[in-house]
Design a protein around this motif. Sequence first.
Motif, short mmCIF file in Angstrom:
data_model
loop_
_atom_site.label_atom_id
_atom_site.label_comp_id
_atom_site.label_asym_id
_atom_site.label_seq_id
_atom_site.Cartn_x
_atom_site.Cartn_y
_atom_site.Cartn_z
N PHE A 1 0.80 -1.23 0.00
CA PHE A 1 0.00 0.00 0.00
C PHE A 1 0.84 1.28 0.00
N VAL A 2 2.06 1.19 0.48
CA VAL A 2 2.89 2.41 0.51
C VAL A 2 3.98 2.34 -0.56
N GLU A 3 4.89 1.36 -0.40
CA GLU A 3 6.08 1.35 -1.26
C GLU A 3 5.77 0.98 -2.71
N TYR A 4 5.00 -0.07 -2.90
CA TYR A 4 4.72 -0.52 -4.27
C TYR A 4 3.96 0.55 -5.05
N ARG A 5 2.93 1.11 -4.42
CA ARG A 5 2.14 2.14 -5.11
C ARG A 5 2.98 3.35 -5.47
N ARG A 6 3.87 3.73 -4.53
CA ARG A 6 4.75 4.87 -4.78
C ARG A 6 5.68 4.57 -5.96
N LEU A 7 6.17 3.33 -5.99
CA LEU A 7 7.07 2.92 -7.07
C LEU A 7 6.35 2.97 -8.42
N TRP B 1 -7.27 0.47 4.53
CA TRP B 1 -7.42 0.47 5.99
C TRP B 1 -8.14 -0.79 6.48
N GLY B 2 -8.99 -1.37 5.62
CA GLY B 2 -9.66 -2.63 5.96
C GLY B 2 -8.64 -3.75 6.11
N ALA B 3 -7.65 -3.78 5.20
CA ALA B 3 -6.61 -4.82 5.27
C ALA B 3 -5.83 -4.69 6.57
N LEU B 4 -5.53 -3.44 6.94
CA LEU B 4 -4.78 -3.20 8.18
C LEU B 4 -5.61 -3.64 9.40
N ALA B 5 -6.89 -3.28 9.38
CA ALA B 5 -7.77 -3.66 10.49
C ALA B 5 -7.90 -5.18 10.57
N PHE B 6 -7.96 -5.83 9.40
CA PHE B 6 -8.09 -7.29 9.36
C PHE B 6 -6.86 -7.96 9.98
N ILE B 7 -5.69 -7.42 9.65
CA ILE B 7 -4.45 -7.99 10.22
C ILE B 7 -4.48 -7.85 11.75
N GLY B 8 -4.86 -6.66 12.20
CA GLY B 8 -4.94 -6.40 13.65
C GLY B 8 -5.94 -7.33 14.32
N TRP C 1 14.48 -20.51 14.21
CA TRP C 1 14.26 -19.09 14.50
C TRP C 1 15.36 -18.21 13.94
N ILE C 2 16.58 -18.73 13.93
CA ILE C 2 17.69 -17.95 13.37
C ILE C 2 17.43 -17.69 11.88
N MET C 3 16.93 -18.73 11.20
CA MET C 3 16.60 -18.58 9.78
C MET C 3 15.52 -17.52 9.57
N VAL C 4 14.49 -17.59 10.46
CA VAL C 4 13.38 -16.63 10.36
C VAL C 4 13.89 -15.21 10.56
N VAL C 5 14.73 -15.05 11.60
CA VAL C 5 15.26 -13.70 11.89
C VAL C 5 16.13 -13.21 10.74
N LEU C 6 16.93 -14.11 10.18
CA LEU C 6 17.77 -13.72 9.04
C LEU C 6 16.90 -13.32 7.84
N ALA C 7 15.83 -14.08 7.62
CA ALA C 7 14.93 -13.77 6.50
C ALA C 7 14.28 -12.40 6.71
N LEU C 8 13.87 -12.14 7.95
CA LEU C 8 13.26 -10.83 8.25
C LEU C 8 14.27 -9.70 8.04
N LEU C 9 15.49 -9.93 8.51
CA LEU C 9 16.54 -8.91 8.34
C LEU C 9 16.83 -8.68 6.86
N PHE C 10 16.81 -9.77 6.10
CA PHE C 10 17.04 -9.67 4.65
C PHE C 10 15.94 -8.82 4.00
N GLY C 11 14.68 -9.10 4.36
CA GLY C 11 13.55 -8.33 3.82
C GLY C 11 13.61 -6.87 4.21
N ALA C 12 13.87 -6.63 5.51
CA ALA C 12 13.94 -5.24 6.00
C ALA C 12 15.11 -4.51 5.34
N GLY C 13 16.22 -5.25 5.17
CA GLY C 13 17.40 -4.65 4.51
C GLY C 13 17.07 -4.24 3.08
N GLY C 14 16.33 -5.08 2.38
CA GLY C 14 15.92 -4.76 1.01
C GLY C 14 15.07 -3.51 0.96
N ILE C 15 14.16 -3.39 1.94
CA ILE C 15 13.29 -2.20 1.97
C ILE C 15 14.12 -0.94 2.24
#
Lengths: 195, 138
Positions: free
Chosen positions: A22-28, B38-45, B76-90
């Motif tokens: 919703f934020v990054e992809y749409r902006r891209l 906002w519906g998607a966000l509310a659904f996740i919550g 869990w180490i794999m999961v944390v590494l995967a998360l770090l990889f994703g966050a790093g990409g962002i």
Amino acid sequence: MASLFAILLWVAILLGLWWLYFVEYRRLVLDHTRQRLFFIRDHLFLAAERGEVGFDTRAYGLVRLTLNGMIRYAHEISVIQIIGLYRAEKRFGTNERAEQFANDLRVAVSELPWPARKLIMNALRDMHLTMLKHAIYTAPLLALLFVVAQVLLSRYHFWKRGMYRALDSKSNKRRFYALDAEAEQIGAEAAKAAG
Amino acid sequence: MAKPGKRPRAEARQQVELQKYLTRWRAYEKAISNVTKWGALAFIGWMGYLSVAELAGKVTNANISAVLSWPFGPGWIMVVLALLFGAGGIVYGRRQAKLRKDTIERLHEYQKRYELSIDPNRSSSRLTARGETRPEDI
């Protein structure tokens, strides 16, 4: 304990995906569309600089204003809006503004020699293709289908030619002119405001 | 045969109806877009809440400090590494976008001046200097 961590992890991943789409992809997608529209505008400017079309011709001014309007309001274009234009055309027939735009364009283009005419019409067609792609890419399912089709078919000439042919059809052009007319109006108002 | 003067009025009314229709359609589009976002966000919550509530009902003697401790293991180490990889990409993507916008901001004035020197009637898209949507257009 591990279950709670798993839940928190899932929620974090889903929130990340939400933000990514919703934020990054749409902006891209928006930046990419604007970049492409700027490219078309620059290409037209350079052609005018080379003398292929006059800066003071009505056609050049019309297309430039339309491109400016599209660049400015690209964030509001979506597949739903394009469907709306199609439905409006079916329901109400003629759209006065679109007709006016089409007439202005026809008159403006008829004053030009053939190579300049082709340049202007190609710029408009590229703009339509860019806006169509933008609308597709903002709808996730359509985007997925389009990307798969693009990967599988882009090497074949008929894919590109088919898209161009569809955009060049009279009925599709008329539908896009409704969008162009609004963009041109926005571009003209912005130009007037800038003095 | 329609009386002279009637037809233009009917056409004008049709054009007004058309504009109303398009405005309504634009409002639908905005509503659908906002509800989806906002519906998607509310659904996740909501799903997160339901999952935790379900778990709370079953693990009644859970020790809060133990819950907050980290259950380390190879998975869990794999999961944390995967998360770090994703966050790093962002973060990398964001930095690249910022660099591109900085470049646009730095160079756009030169392009504007050059184009104005050739075409004094040059019109502009009126985006911001960084090539972004104007706040009043949102």
